[in-house]
Enzyme design. Structure first.
Site, PDB file in Angstrom:
ATOM      1  N   ASP A 129       0.846  -1.192   0.000  1.00  0.00           N
ATOM      2  CA  ASP A 129       0.000   0.000   0.000  1.00  0.00           C
ATOM      3  C   ASP A 129       0.889   1.251   0.000  1.00  0.00           C
ATOM      4  O   ASP A 129       1.794   1.378   0.827  1.00  0.00           O
ATOM      5  CB  ASP A 129      -0.867  -0.047   1.276  1.00  0.00           C
ATOM      6  N   HIS A 130       0.640   2.161  -0.918  1.00  0.00           N
ATOM      7  CA  HIS A 130       1.388   3.417  -1.019  1.00  0.00           C
ATOM      8  C   HIS A 130       2.906   3.239  -1.101  1.00  0.00           C
ATOM      9  O   HIS A 130       3.662   3.881  -0.351  1.00  0.00           O
ATOM     10  CB  HIS A 130       1.045   4.355   0.156  1.00  0.00           C
TER      11      HIS A 130
ATOM     12  N   SER B 241     -12.707   4.275   5.129  1.00  0.00           N
ATOM     13  CA  SER B 241     -13.268   3.908   6.432  1.00  0.00           C
ATOM     14  C   SER B 241     -14.467   4.785   6.759  1.00  0.00           C
ATOM     15  O   SER B 241     -14.508   5.964   6.398  1.00  0.00           O
ATOM     16  CB  SER B 241     -12.206   4.072   7.534  1.00  0.00           C
TER      17      SER B 241
ATOM     18  N   ASN C 115     -10.235   0.575   0.062  1.00  0.00           N
ATOM     19  CA  ASN C 115      -9.211   0.462   1.107  1.00  0.00           C
ATOM     20  C   ASN C 115      -9.734   0.855   2.488  1.00  0.00           C
ATOM     21  O   ASN C 115     -10.248   1.971   2.670  1.00  0.00           O
ATOM     22  CB  ASN C 115      -8.033   1.380   0.774  1.00  0.00           C
TER      23      ASN C 115
ATOM     24  N   ASP D  57      -8.501   0.809   6.542  1.00  0.00           N
ATOM     25  CA  ASP D  57      -7.489   0.589   7.566  1.00  0.00           C
ATOM     26  C   ASP D  57      -7.974   1.151   8.909  1.00  0.00           C
ATOM     27  O   ASP D  57      -8.054   0.444   9.913  1.00  0.00           O
ATOM     28  CB  ASP D  57      -6.179   1.279   7.145  1.00  0.00           C
TER      29      ASP D  57
END
Ligand code: G3H
Ligand code: 13P
Ligand code: ZN
Length: 347
Positions: free
Chosen positions: A118-119, A253, A293, A295
């Site tokens: 990720d990233h 989120s 995504n 997290d």
């Protein structure tokens, strides 16, 4: 012996950290039982659902993600940031993920599992992850000048595709903290650039900025105020320029209020905050958004349950006692997310 003296002949041990160590042998993701994102995205696009991209940093989070996705039969993309990779250790991570694939099979769920960086912020990091068995890497050149983003992304794609690893690029900067990118304002993706970018880089999916941001402080809203909707107009424009091409939504989120409240009830000090609503997520996955995504929601659940357990059981000091319930609650939350994304039942 005087304190501080050393025993004769005994050398002082040097400090050993998890981020040290030599490179272990290169492996291809297929030998770990992982898949790249090609088939996943094809199915998600055809049927109009989103694959969860769940970040993890430790064993309990990984267990919760795998158990949840096996239980609800969802394909899943496990995500590791640069920081998470340093925290877990790259070699241990490989075996943890390979173990996760095995327990998915043992528990009766041969679900498609991908492992994504990720990233990623450099060619070197992406290459190292590919060599360690990742099946997808994200190269986030969104903060670079456009031409430099194309150059760096193309370099990663060229190496990745030789190993059948898929690549996610990014255009447009999300507000909040993107690990190496700190941005106060969201710079929406320019739909005029997406076609050219995808053509020149050959990326397999593209993260775009339509108003989400990372972390728990996404939208500054006072009680009673409504959350600004995402820029679906930008998403639609991108879709028109790239028909059938997989789009990725970062910062998705919902900042689950229930867990924010538990954290604050048991000594936390999180400010009033709001995230992306369930309705907006459901709308996004009906379009070209194939990967979502998440997290921060996982972080909130874990912290809330640990705080609660320790506050209610002050004499307890066995980590299994507070990590166990946190893991259970996390699993429940991930199942609910898969239902919202529509990925439940698709594996
Ligand atoms: O987008 C960022 C992810 O939430 C990863 O965060 O860099 O703190 O691991 P991290
Ligand atoms: P959240 O902070 O909204 O969970 O976003 C995570 C993310 O985009 C990881 O890349
Ligand atoms: Zn992100």
């Amino acid at each position: 012996m005087v304190p501080g003296d050393r025993c004769p002949g005994v050398s002082v041990r040097r400090t050993v950290n998890l981020d040290m160590g030599r490179k272990t042998m290169a492996v291809n993701f297929k030998s770990l039982g992982l898949v790249n994102t090609k088939e996943m995205f094809k199915n998600a696009m055809q049927k109009g659902y989103g694959i969860p991209g769940y970040n993890f940093n430790n064993m309990e989070q990984l267990q919760a993600i795998i158990m949840a996705c096996v239980e609800c039969r969802s394909p899943v993309i496990l995500q590791i940031s640069k920081g998470a990779r340093q925290y877990t250790n790259q070699t241990l991570l490989r075996y943890m993920v390979s173990g996760a694939v095995e327990i998915a099979k043992e528990t009766g769920g041969n679900i498609p599992i991908a492992l994504n960086l990720d990233h990623g912020d450099s060619f070197e990091l992406c290459k190292s992850c590919i060599d360690y068995g990742f099946s997808n890497v994200m190269i986030d050149g969104s903060s670079l000048p456009y031409e430099k983003n194309i150059e760096t992304t193309s370099e990663v794609v060229e190496y990745a595709h030789r190993c059948d690893v898929t690549v996610e690029g990014e255009l447009g900067v999300l507000a909040g903290i993107e690990e190496h990118v700190v941005s106060e304002k969201s710079h929406y993706t320019d739909p005029g650039q997406v076609e050219d970018f995808v053509k020149k880089t050959s990326v397999d999916s593209l993260a775009i900025s339509i108003g989400t941001s990372h972390g728990v402080y996404k939208f500054k809203v006072k009680p009673g105020e409504s959350i600004p909707p995402l820029r679906f107009d930008i998403l639609e424009e991108c879709e028109k320029k790239l028909p059938g091409f997989p789009i990725v939504l970062h910062g998705a989120s919902s900042v689950l209020q229930e867990y924010v409240n538990i954290i604050n009830k048991y000594g936390g000090k999180l400010e009033q905050t709001a995230g992306v609503s369930e309705d907006q997520i459901k709308r996004a996955v009906k379009s070209a958004v194939c990967k979502v995504n998440i997290d921060s929601d996982g972080r909130l659940v874990m912290t809330a349950m640990i705080r609660k357990y320790l506050a209610e059981n002050p004499k307890e000091f066995d980590p299994r006692k507070y990590l166990g319930p946190a893991r259970e609650e996390l699993k429940k939350m991930y199942v609910e997310k898969c239902q919202i994304l529509g990925s439940a039942g698709q594996a």
